[in-house]
Design an enzyme around this catalytic site. Structure first.
Site, PDB file in Angstrom:
ATOM      1  N   ARG A  37       8.181  45.722  24.299  1.00 46.69           N
ATOM      2  CA  ARG A  37       9.109  46.754  24.766  1.00 46.69           C
ATOM      3  C   ARG A  37       9.345  47.803  23.677  1.00 46.69           C
ATOM      4  O   ARG A  37       9.471  48.996  23.953  1.00 46.69           O
ATOM      5  CB  ARG A  37      10.454  46.109  25.163  1.00 46.69           C
ATOM      6  CG  ARG A  37      10.447  45.398  26.500  1.00 46.69           C
ATOM      7  CD  ARG A  37      11.775  44.697  26.760  1.00 46.69           C
ATOM      8  NE  ARG A  37      11.917  43.436  26.060  1.00 46.69           N
ATOM      9  CZ  ARG A  37      12.991  42.650  26.093  1.00 46.69           C
ATOM     10  NH1 ARG A  37      14.048  43.024  26.806  1.00 46.69           N
ATOM     11  NH2 ARG A  37      13.034  41.489  25.466  1.00 46.69           N
ATOM     12  N   CYS A  71      12.039  44.277  19.620  1.00 44.28           N
ATOM     13  CA  CYS A  71      12.571  43.699  20.864  1.00 44.28           C
ATOM     14  C   CYS A  71      12.452  42.187  20.757  1.00 44.28           C
ATOM     15  O   CYS A  71      13.068  41.582  19.886  1.00 44.28           O
ATOM     16  CB  CYS A  71      11.858  44.267  22.093  1.00 44.28           C
ATOM     17  SG  CYS A  71      10.068  44.055  22.089  1.00 44.28           S
TER      18      CYS A  71
END
Lengths: 287, 152
Positions: free
Chosen positions: A250, A245
């Protein structure tokens, strides 16, 4: 059959329900760990007995862009009163985004008995379960961790390069705007430090939050996940996948989903992610 | 260069007295606990989208109200109950920027969020809180330029 077991996950034991946590609040073999983005959230109230693991203070090296080392991990585990036999249950804000990040870092040190509370903090709160501001102190333990194992769950830029050469699948879990290069940052957020916009060549864009039911905050069932990752985006269950990410937080959520819920044999998180790749000299990108 | 609002400087000075994280968090928690959402006479739900702070996942809204002296009072809503930091920030901005000279509100530096919360904030959290400051400053700029942004 419990709701979680009925969802068809490869490793359903890695998830526990809020009720399971409620039933184990006094279980000395269980340590509940809250990990959030917002540093004021844990002190504002948390599950009774839960300790906080802060991603900036506890999980990151304070000087080098890296994670904590073996000795620091042992110290952390001692501080939260954990032994190798303790079952750790992570939960947190933002659909367990940060909880999965902490879970991932714990896997670098091989603590096997880790679980995630499905639905995270918001589900616990919505169910009006008990919260407290009391911070429980546990007797320190003598925890001995192995050296950090970066090979199994973590990818570095040179490995990503090799992965591209091998046509290995990459999953970019950022927003579609970041993936396309339209933005260098999350929507409505200023630039977060990458010189170029786009994605690593060949990466599929599967935003991390698609794995979660937006209403309940719980993970989607295995069929729904396969629909997204496999039927829609073409991953295959035996794939060796690298997810990334912006800085690897994430994508640790997606790493969790692919590894434990769908049972992919090898998934690595490229934590250098776009803040490294988007600034690297001489590497290719796609828009 | 204009000074920042006096009460904001006091807040920063007070926080500087608590360099350890736990004490600072305790102080900010107390601040968040004292947050009072925008009164109904100023704004009712559903709030106008133009009042929403962009990029703030705590769903914060800012409502400026013009005072007789031409300065602004600021009210806030934080719709996400988990937005504790946003509530603390809202309370600090409400207390310090309401009634302050507009040029002082505009002079609040961009790194104010780090000065208040410390540097152990995620980029996303920092940006959301910083956007609250930007929105307050934009209202002050509009007021200074005679483009009233007051909520009524």
């Amino acid at each position: 059959m419990s709701d979680i077991k009925s969802r068809g996950y490869a490793h359903p034991g890695v998830l526990v329900s809020t009720q399971w946590v409620a039933d184990h609040l006094d279980d000395t073999g269980v340590r509940i760990v809250e990990s959030n983005e917002d540093p004021l959230l844990y002190p504002s109230g948390h599950i009774p007995g839960a300790v906080e693991v802060d991603w900036t203070r506890d999980l990151n090296d304070q000087v080098c862009r890296d994670y904590l080392q073996q000795e620091d991990f042992e110290e952390l585990m001692s501080r939260i009163g954990v032994t190798p036999d303790t079952t750790i249950v992570f939960y947190g804000d933002k659909n367990n985004w940060w909880a999965c990040y902490a879970f991932w870092v714990f896997q670098l040190f091989g603590h096997k008995k880790c679980k995630v509370m499905d639905g995270g903090r918001i589900k616990w709160e919505k169910e009006d379960r008990p919260m407290t501001r009391d911070v429980e102190k546990y007797p320190p333990t003598d925890y001995r961790a192995p050296e950090r194992d970066d090979a199994t769950h973590r990818a570095f830029r040179d490995q990503v390069m090799e992965h591209i050469d091998d046509d290995g699948p990459l999953v970019d879990v950022r927003s579609p705007e970041e993936y396309s290069g339209e933005r260098l940052h999350m929507p409505d957020y200023p630039n977060e430090g990458a010189l170029r916009g786009g994605h690593i060549p060949g990466a599929k864009n599967i935003p991390w939050a698609r794995a979660v039911d937006p209403e309940s905050g719980t993970f989607k069932n295995a069929d729904q996940l396969r629909e997204i990752y496999e039927k829609e985006q073409g991953l295959r269950s035996g794939d060796n996948v690298i997810a990334y990410c912006r800085i690897g937080e994430r994508s640790s959520h997606t790493w969790f989903v692919l590894t434990f819920l769908l049972g992919y044999p090898r998934v690595r998180n490229y934590d250098g992610s776009w803040t490294e790749w988007g600034n690297l000299v001489g590497v290719p990108i796609e828009k | 260069m204009a000074q920042i609002p006096e009460k904001l400087q006091e807040t920063i000075d007070n926080l500087a007295l608590f360099p350890d994280r736990a004490s600072r968090i305790e102080l900010l928690m107390a601040t968040a606990d004292s947050f009072k959402p925008v009164p109904e006479e100023v704004a009712k739900r559903p709030f106008k989208e133009e009042r929403r702070v962009k990029g703030c996942e705590s769903e914060a809204f800012v409502f400026p109200v013009q005072r007789e002296d031409g300065r602004l009072d600021f009210h806030f809503a934080v719709e996400n109950p988990q937005g504790i930091s946003a509530m603390a920030m809202a309370r600090i901005l409400q207390d310090s920027c309401s009634g302050a000279p507009l040029e002082q509100v505009i002079a609040v530096p961009q790194d104010i969020v780090y000065k208040i919360f410390g540097e152990e904030l995620s980029m996303g959290k920092n940006m959301g809180l910083t956007n609250m400051v930007f929105m307050v400053q934009n209202e002050a700029r509009k007021q200074q330029a005679g483009e009233t942004g007051s909520e009524q």
